[in-house]
Design a protein around this motif. Structure first.
Motif, PDB file in Angstrom:
ATOM      1  N   LEU A   1      78.854  61.758  36.620  1.00 16.78           N
ATOM      2  CA  LEU A   1      78.655  60.801  37.695  1.00 16.78           C
ATOM      3  C   LEU A   1      80.020  60.367  38.226  1.00 16.78           C
ATOM      4  O   LEU A   1      80.939  60.072  37.449  1.00 16.78           O
ATOM      5  CB  LEU A   1      77.879  59.601  37.161  1.00 16.78           C
ATOM      6  N   TYR A   2      80.154  60.316  39.548  1.00 18.37           N
ATOM      7  CA  TYR A   2      81.395  59.895  40.187  1.00 18.37           C
ATOM      8  C   TYR A   2      81.077  58.874  41.276  1.00 18.37           C
ATOM      9  O   TYR A   2      79.988  58.880  41.847  1.00 18.37           O
ATOM     10  CB  TYR A   2      82.124  61.086  40.808  1.00 18.37           C
ATOM     11  N   ILE A   3      82.060  58.020  41.560  1.00 16.58           N
ATOM     12  CA  ILE A   3      81.915  57.031  42.628  1.00 16.58           C
ATOM     13  C   ILE A   3      82.996  57.296  43.667  1.00 16.58           C
ATOM     14  O   ILE A   3      84.188  57.399  43.347  1.00 16.58           O
ATOM     15  CB  ILE A   3      82.036  55.590  42.088  1.00 16.58           C
ATOM     16  N   TYR A   4      82.587  57.399  44.912  1.00 21.64           N
ATOM     17  CA  TYR A   4      83.486  57.642  46.038  1.00 21.64           C
ATOM     18  C   TYR A   4      83.564  56.343  46.841  1.00 21.64           C
ATOM     19  O   TYR A   4      82.718  56.094  47.693  1.00 21.64           O
ATOM     20  CB  TYR A   4      82.944  58.806  46.872  1.00 21.64           C
ATOM     21  N   PRO A   5      84.555  55.466  46.566  1.00 14.50           N
ATOM     22  CA  PRO A   5      84.607  54.152  47.206  1.00 14.50           C
ATOM     23  C   PRO A   5      85.354  54.177  48.536  1.00 14.50           C
ATOM     24  O   PRO A   5      86.177  55.061  48.791  1.00 14.50           O
ATOM     25  CB  PRO A   5      85.363  53.312  46.181  1.00 14.50           C
ATOM     26  N   TYR A   6      85.076  53.170  49.374  1.00 15.30           N
ATOM     27  CA  TYR A   6      85.784  53.071  50.654  1.00 15.30           C
ATOM     28  C   TYR A   6      87.258  52.752  50.433  1.00 15.30           C
ATOM     29  O   TYR A   6      88.111  53.055  51.262  1.00 15.30           O
ATOM     30  CB  TYR A   6      85.131  52.024  51.557  1.00 15.30           C
ATOM     31  N   LYS A   7      87.584  52.151  49.286  1.00 14.72           N
ATOM     32  CA  LYS A   7      88.972  51.983  48.856  1.00 14.72           C
ATOM     33  C   LYS A   7      88.986  51.915  47.336  1.00 14.72           C
ATOM     34  O   LYS A   7      88.076  51.377  46.712  1.00 14.72           O
ATOM     35  CB  LYS A   7      89.615  50.734  49.463  1.00 14.72           C
ATOM     36  N   LEU A   8      90.038  52.470  46.726  1.00 14.24           N
ATOM     37  CA  LEU A   8      90.081  52.557  45.277  1.00 14.24           C
ATOM     38  C   LEU A   8      90.144  51.178  44.622  1.00 14.24           C
ATOM     39  O   LEU A   8      89.764  51.017  43.467  1.00 14.24           O
ATOM     40  CB  LEU A   8      91.284  53.399  44.833  1.00 14.24           C
ATOM     41  N   GLY A   9      90.605  50.177  45.378  1.00 15.44           N
ATOM     42  CA  GLY A   9      90.706  48.830  44.840  1.00 15.44           C
ATOM     43  C   GLY A   9      89.439  48.013  44.954  1.00 15.44           C
ATOM     44  O   GLY A   9      89.437  46.823  44.612  1.00 15.44           O
ATOM     45  N   SER A  10      88.352  48.599  45.427  1.00 17.18           N
ATOM     46  CA  SER A  10      87.087  47.875  45.580  1.00 17.18           C
ATOM     47  C   SER A  10      86.638  47.294  44.241  1.00 17.18           C
ATOM     48  O   SER A  10      86.408  48.022  43.278  1.00 17.18           O
ATOM     49  CB  SER A  10      86.010  48.817  46.121  1.00 17.18           C
ATOM     50  N   GLU A  11      86.500  45.962  44.185  1.00 12.90           N
ATOM     51  CA  GLU A  11      86.105  45.313  42.944  1.00 12.90           C
ATOM     52  C   GLU A  11      84.684  45.694  42.527  1.00 12.90           C
ATOM     53  O   GLU A  11      84.400  45.867  41.335  1.00 12.90           O
ATOM     54  CB  GLU A  11      86.219  43.791  43.090  1.00 12.90           C
TER      55      GLU A  11
END
Length: 254
Positions: free
Chosen positions: A3-13
């Protein structure tokens, strides 16, 4: 499967909180991935898009949940309202015509001016009750609300519902607003006293489906005079903590 998460920014809390909770439950590390990194997902991997509208370079068949083009649609307030209106999801009256918005004001309505189409947490919003309506890309007619909720929808089902409520008077900021209900203007999410409502649930599920999203957090208001719910927007990277975070982990691993 990994499982992976692709966030809009790596710093997303919220993305980091989700990663930590998923890693703990699965007993293996869940990673955050960048759009232009060396990550190459396998066919069996699952990639969760957490609010990113950027098409990744690593695989145009991924992410598996919430494709970037649909995130871009949901992030744009004008496109969102237009799509929801076309799908017969109740939304506040809106226009891009300044003269029409000025007429609303002349008719004693309050005008919500959006100076940016992609702002969040009240960014770029101006409330106009008199005078001249400024030039802007989007105007909505303010709809009075008895209550405002955030309804979390995943896979066509409501997985959690919270209500926006005022902070205690002594804890409210100087910019407290009854028009713009965000954390920065003195509002918090609460779950006490919320009763299940099939209409609210169906409207929220319909809004997420209309935007072709796999999941989303629907900001929805209740107008007591009309006895009707109206969708304001759909969030694709909502803040997560406590019970809401647990609900997402459960939905993603079931």
């Amino acid at each position: 499967m990994s499982l992976y998460i692709y966030p809009y920014k790596l710093g997303s809390e919220s993305a980091k909180a989700l990663r930590a909770k998923l890693s703990a439950k699965l007993g293996k590390r869940v990673l955050l991935v960048k759009p232009d990194g060396r990550f190459k997902p396998r066919r069996s991997d699952k990639v969760i898009n957490w609010g990113s509208s950027t098409l990744p370079r690593w695989d145009f068949a991924k992410p598996d949940l919430n494709f970037p083009t649909q995130i871009a649609l949901a992030a744009n307030k004008l496109l969102t309202l237009t799509r929801l209106h076309e799908a017969e999801i109740p939304v506040p009256e809106f226009t891009t015509n300044r003269e029409e918005a000025q007429q609303w004001l002349a008719d004693s309505s309050t005008v919500v001016v959006r100076h940016t189409l992609t702002g969040h947490s009240g960014q770029g919003i101006e409330i106009v009750t008199e005078g001249e309506v400024p030039v802007a890309p989007l105007y909505t007619k303010y709809k009075k609300k008895r209550a405002e909720y955030r309804v979390h929808v995943f896979g066509g089902q409501v997985i959690d519902t919270v209500q926006k409520k005022k902070r205690n008077a002594e804890a409210r900021p100087s910019n407290f607003s009854t028009f713009i209900r965000s954390h920065s203007t003195g509002w918090v999410f609460c779950r006490d006293g919320i009763t299940d409502c099939p209409t609210r649930n169906a409207t929220s599920v319909g809004a997420v489906a209309a935007l072709s999203l796999d999941f989303g957090a629907v900001d929805i208001i209740y107008n007591e005079h009309e006895n009707k719910y109206y969708v304001l927007e759909v969030n694709t990277a909502p803040g997560l903590e406590g019970t809401t975070l647990d609900k997402y982990v459960e939905a993603l691993t079931s």
